[in-house]
Design a protein around this motif. Structure first.
Motif, PDB file in Angstrom:
ATOM      1  N   ARG A  17     -81.158   3.314 -62.633  1.00 58.57           N
ATOM      2  CA  ARG A  17     -80.004   2.521 -63.039  1.00 58.57           C
ATOM      3  C   ARG A  17     -80.052   1.071 -62.586  1.00 58.57           C
ATOM      4  O   ARG A  17     -79.192   0.276 -62.932  1.00 58.57           O
ATOM      5  N   GLU A  18     -81.055   0.705 -61.795  1.00 59.95           N
ATOM      6  CA  GLU A  18     -81.199  -0.694 -61.410  1.00 59.95           C
ATOM      7  C   GLU A  18     -82.015  -1.473 -62.434  1.00 59.95           C
ATOM      8  O   GLU A  18     -82.041  -2.701 -62.403  1.00 59.95           O
ATOM      9  N   THR A  19     -82.728  -0.767 -63.285  1.00 62.96           N
ATOM     10  CA  THR A  19     -83.557  -1.407 -64.305  1.00 62.96           C
ATOM     11  C   THR A  19     -83.385  -0.649 -65.617  1.00 62.96           C
ATOM     12  O   THR A  19     -82.774   0.410 -65.661  1.00 62.96           O
ATOM     13  N   ALA A  20     -83.940  -1.206 -66.678  1.00 63.41           N
ATOM     14  CA  ALA A  20     -83.997  -0.493 -67.952  1.00 63.41           C
ATOM     15  C   ALA A  20     -85.447  -0.056 -68.132  1.00 63.41           C
ATOM     16  O   ALA A  20     -86.297  -0.854 -68.531  1.00 63.41           O
ATOM     17  N   PRO A  21     -85.771   1.199 -67.803  1.00 60.74           N
ATOM     18  CA  PRO A  21     -87.174   1.621 -67.704  1.00 60.74           C
ATOM     19  C   PRO A  21     -87.829   1.933 -69.044  1.00 60.74           C
ATOM     20  O   PRO A  21     -88.103   3.092 -69.378  1.00 60.74           O
ATOM     21  N   TRP A  22     -88.078   0.888 -69.820  1.00 60.23           N
ATOM     22  CA  TRP A  22     -88.865   1.067 -71.035  1.00 60.23           C
ATOM     23  C   TRP A  22     -90.315   1.316 -70.636  1.00 60.23           C
ATOM     24  O   TRP A  22     -90.865   0.646 -69.777  1.00 60.23           O
ATOM     25  N   ARG A  23     -90.956   2.262 -71.288  1.00 60.77           N
ATOM     26  CA  ARG A  23     -92.338   2.598 -70.965  1.00 60.77           C
ATOM     27  C   ARG A  23     -93.171   2.715 -72.232  1.00 60.77           C
ATOM     28  O   ARG A  23     -92.647   2.814 -73.336  1.00 60.77           O
ATOM     29  N   ARG A  24     -94.476   2.667 -72.037  1.00 63.57           N
ATOM     30  CA  ARG A  24     -95.427   3.123 -73.049  1.00 63.57           C
ATOM     31  C   ARG A  24     -95.895   4.509 -72.618  1.00 63.57           C
ATOM     32  O   ARG A  24     -96.113   4.735 -71.433  1.00 63.57           O
ATOM     33  N   PHE A  25     -96.070   5.413 -73.573  1.00 69.27           N
ATOM     34  CA  PHE A  25     -96.456   6.762 -73.194  1.00 69.27           C
ATOM     35  C   PHE A  25     -97.880   6.761 -72.654  1.00 69.27           C
ATOM     36  O   PHE A  25     -98.801   6.203 -73.269  1.00 69.27           O
ATOM     37  N   ALA A  26     -98.071   7.392 -71.501  1.00 72.01           N
ATOM     38  CA  ALA A  26     -99.380   7.467 -70.848  1.00 72.01           C
ATOM     39  C   ALA A  26    -100.032   8.814 -71.146  1.00 72.01           C
ATOM     40  O   ALA A  26     -99.493   9.867 -70.791  1.00 72.01           O
ATOM     41  N   THR A  27    -101.174   8.772 -71.803  1.00 76.89           N
ATOM     42  CA  THR A  27    -101.946   9.983 -72.073  1.00 76.89           C
ATOM     43  C   THR A  27    -103.002  10.147 -70.995  1.00 76.89           C
ATOM     44  O   THR A  27    -103.835   9.261 -70.794  1.00 76.89           O
ATOM     45  N   VAL A  28    -102.949  11.272 -70.294  1.00 74.39           N
ATOM     46  CA  VAL A  28    -103.873  11.567 -69.197  1.00 74.39           C
ATOM     47  C   VAL A  28    -104.955  12.524 -69.685  1.00 74.39           C
ATOM     48  O   VAL A  28    -104.658  13.581 -70.238  1.00 74.39           O
ATOM     49  N   ARG A  29    -106.211  12.129 -69.450  1.00 74.96           N
ATOM     50  CA  ARG A  29    -107.344  13.019 -69.724  1.00 74.96           C
ATOM     51  C   ARG A  29    -108.220  13.044 -68.478  1.00 74.96           C
ATOM     52  O   ARG A  29    -108.478  12.007 -67.865  1.00 74.96           O
ATOM     53  N   ALA A  76    -108.205  25.464 -74.270  1.00 70.26           N
ATOM     54  CA  ALA A  76    -106.910  25.809 -74.861  1.00 70.26           C
ATOM     55  C   ALA A  76    -106.115  24.574 -75.261  1.00 70.26           C
ATOM     56  O   ALA A  76    -105.313  24.616 -76.195  1.00 70.26           O
ATOM     57  N   LEU A  77    -106.323  23.471 -74.548  1.00 73.17           N
ATOM     58  CA  LEU A  77    -105.544  22.253 -74.810  1.00 73.17           C
ATOM     59  C   LEU A  77    -106.087  21.415 -75.960  1.00 73.17           C
ATOM     60  O   LEU A  77    -105.417  20.476 -76.401  1.00 73.17           O
ATOM     61  N   GLU A  78    -107.265  21.734 -76.463  1.00 72.91           N
ATOM     62  CA  GLU A  78    -107.890  20.862 -77.451  1.00 72.91           C
ATOM     63  C   GLU A  78    -107.016  20.661 -78.682  1.00 72.91           C
ATOM     64  O   GLU A  78    -106.791  19.540 -79.137  1.00 72.91           O
ATOM     65  N   VAL A  79    -106.519  21.755 -79.251  1.00 70.27           N
ATOM     66  CA  VAL A  79    -105.731  21.658 -80.485  1.00 70.27           C
ATOM     67  C   VAL A  79    -104.412  20.934 -80.229  1.00 70.27           C
ATOM     68  O   VAL A  79    -104.034  20.022 -80.968  1.00 70.27           O
ATOM     69  N   THR A  80    -103.704  21.338 -79.157  1.00 68.47           N
ATOM     70  CA  THR A  80    -102.422  20.702 -78.852  1.00 68.47           C
ATOM     71  C   THR A  80    -102.596  19.217 -78.575  1.00 68.47           C
ATOM     72  O   THR A  80    -101.798  18.381 -79.027  1.00 68.47           O
ATOM     73  N   ALA A  81    -103.636  18.865 -77.822  1.00 69.77           N
ATOM     74  CA  ALA A  81    -103.868  17.455 -77.509  1.00 69.77           C
ATOM     75  C   ALA A  81    -104.157  16.656 -78.775  1.00 69.77           C
ATOM     76  O   ALA A  81    -103.667  15.528 -78.934  1.00 69.77           O
ATOM     77  N   ARG A  82    -104.925  17.228 -79.682  1.00 67.81           N
ATOM     78  CA  ARG A  82    -105.229  16.535 -80.934  1.00 67.81           C
ATOM     79  C   ARG A  82    -103.964  16.352 -81.767  1.00 67.81           C
ATOM     80  O   ARG A  82    -103.718  15.275 -82.339  1.00 67.81           O
ATOM     81  N   GLN A  83    -103.135  17.381 -81.835  1.00 66.59           N
ATOM     82  CA  GLN A  83    -101.886  17.268 -82.582  1.00 66.59           C
ATOM     83  C   GLN A  83    -100.948  16.246 -81.946  1.00 66.59           C
ATOM     84  O   GLN A  83    -100.256  15.499 -82.652  1.00 66.59           O
TER      85      GLN A  83
END
Length: 404
Positions: A243-255, A316-323
């Protein structure tokens, strides 16, 4: 066996629960840097298949999910007041409530939880047979593991995670045209207390509206004005810690090149992230916990268990990550699609995980119309299935005609 879990999110807590139930009842301790009961944001979504998986490994927690879940119905795409509705349903729950249910269950099975305890160095956890890093996107333990090479990439769009008392009983995507371009939201109720309301826009529109320079109050007022019709007089609220800032972000994709290193295993956002537009974060974290516990139970050693776990979950994550990447890329290209007729735009949004719908929207829509046949009372959509005999005659000309 002694196990330490760092982070009291869904993945860390559920792994602690399942590990405690392993043969020999290992000693399990969870370390969480926040205070117990600290605000945890708004809501999470999950699906019936997750309920089935949880039921199979821990029926008491599954029963808690069933008792307190909120069921939303349908997905709605709204563009400048025009609405298209798709039949769907799913579950949601407040993050704070889910953590409480997990904490209660963990204590019930004998897990020790230390809140207000920050673990900054892997060396602080010497003596444990297994360390589970469930400490999020910016995992400190992961960064200290030489065998794990991490790549974090940020998306182009800006987003801000908000809440509202307005109850969106359908998963709603409202798109609103501002003086500087389009803004849109991902809105869904997680109970009678309110809804998650994630606002997203392009970097260009974000800057043109001055959102890069506005404080938190001014940001909320501008967004409330922009989405006035959808909010119907309800306010937008920032998370307590923001609440002290307006936390706009870019989505971070972790691999990560690996999910384990020595006696360290990654779960949840420390191991992977998938864009919020596919609603898979909680499901994947719980599935990580289920898989790791299963390997610990069946493998002859911790080393063998971690090897099996890392290989299984990476595959297992390959398909979900691609989507998820396709979905994120679609939202980054919203200005290319949003001027289409609203029904076409809504159909593309619903099918955004398909490569053809994203890269060749005209082709996808043409195929969709071709394979939708009239019946009494409505339409049947046969999807994108085209027989081998027909495909060469149909797809080539359509691709040339509708490629954009």
């Amino acid at each position: 066996m002694r196990i330490a879990c760092v982070g009291a999110g869904p993945g860390g807590l559920f792994l602690a629960i399942l590990a405690r139930k392993l043969p020999g009842a290992p000693e399990v301790t969870v370390y969480e840097q926040a205070a117990e009961g600290a605000p945890r944001g708004w809501g999470v979504v999950f699906w019936p298949d997750l309920m089935e998986q949880v039921e199979a490994v821990d029926p008491p927690f599954a029963e808690s999910l069933r008792e307190f879940r909120y069921t939303w119905h349908d997905q709605v795409v709204e563009v400048d007041g025009s609405e298209v509705r798709f039949t769907a349903s799913g579950f949601a729950m407040g993050r704070h409530l889910m953590q409480k249910l997990l904490v209660d269950r963990a204590r019930e099975v004998g897990v020790r939880i230390e809140f207000d305890r920050r673990i900054e160095r892997a060396a602080d956890l010497e003596g444990y047979d297994l360390v589970v890093a469930a400490d999020g996107v910016r995992s400190g333990l992961r960064e200290q593991a030489p065998g794990i090479r991490t790549v974090v990439t940020e998306g182009h769009n800006r987003y801000i995670w908000l809440g509202t008392e307005k109850q969106f009983s359908s998963f709603t995507f409202p798109f609103v045209r501002s003086r500087a371009g389009w803004l849109w939201a991902h809105a869904y109720a997680f109970g009678e207390a309110g809804s998650t309301f994630i606002v997203e826009t392009t970097e260009e529109t974000w800057r043109a509206l001055g959102l890069d320079a506005l404080g938190p109050d001014e940001t909320l007022r501008l967004l409330e004005s922009t989405f006035a019709d959808q909010l119907a007089g309800h306010k937008l609220v920032l998370q307590e810690e923001a609440r002290e800032t307006a936390p706009w972000r870019r989505f971070a994709t972790v691999r990560n090149s690996a999910w384990t290193d020595g006696t360290l295993a990654l779960v949840g956002d420390a191991a992977h992230t998938t864009h919020f537009s596919v609603g898979s974060g909680t499901r994947l974290a719980l599935e990580d916990a289920i898989a790791l516990a299963r390997h610990l139970e069946r493998a002859p050693s911790v080393a063998a268990a971690l090897a099996g776990y890392g290989a299984e979950r990476a595959e297992a994550l390959e398909v979900t990550a691609r989507q998820a990447r396709s979905s994120a890329a679609w939202f980054e290209a919203v200005p290319q699609y949003v001027e289409r007729p609203v029904r076409d735009f809504a159909r593309l949004l619903m099918e955004r995980r398909r490569l053809v719908a994203r890269r060749a929207p005209g082709l996808y829509l043409a195929l969709h119309r071709l394979t939708t046949v009239p019946v009494v009372g409505g339409l049947i959509n046969r999807g994108l299935a085209v027989s081998r005999a027909v495909a060469p005659r149909v797809v080539g000309p359509l691709r040339r005609r509708f490629a954009s």
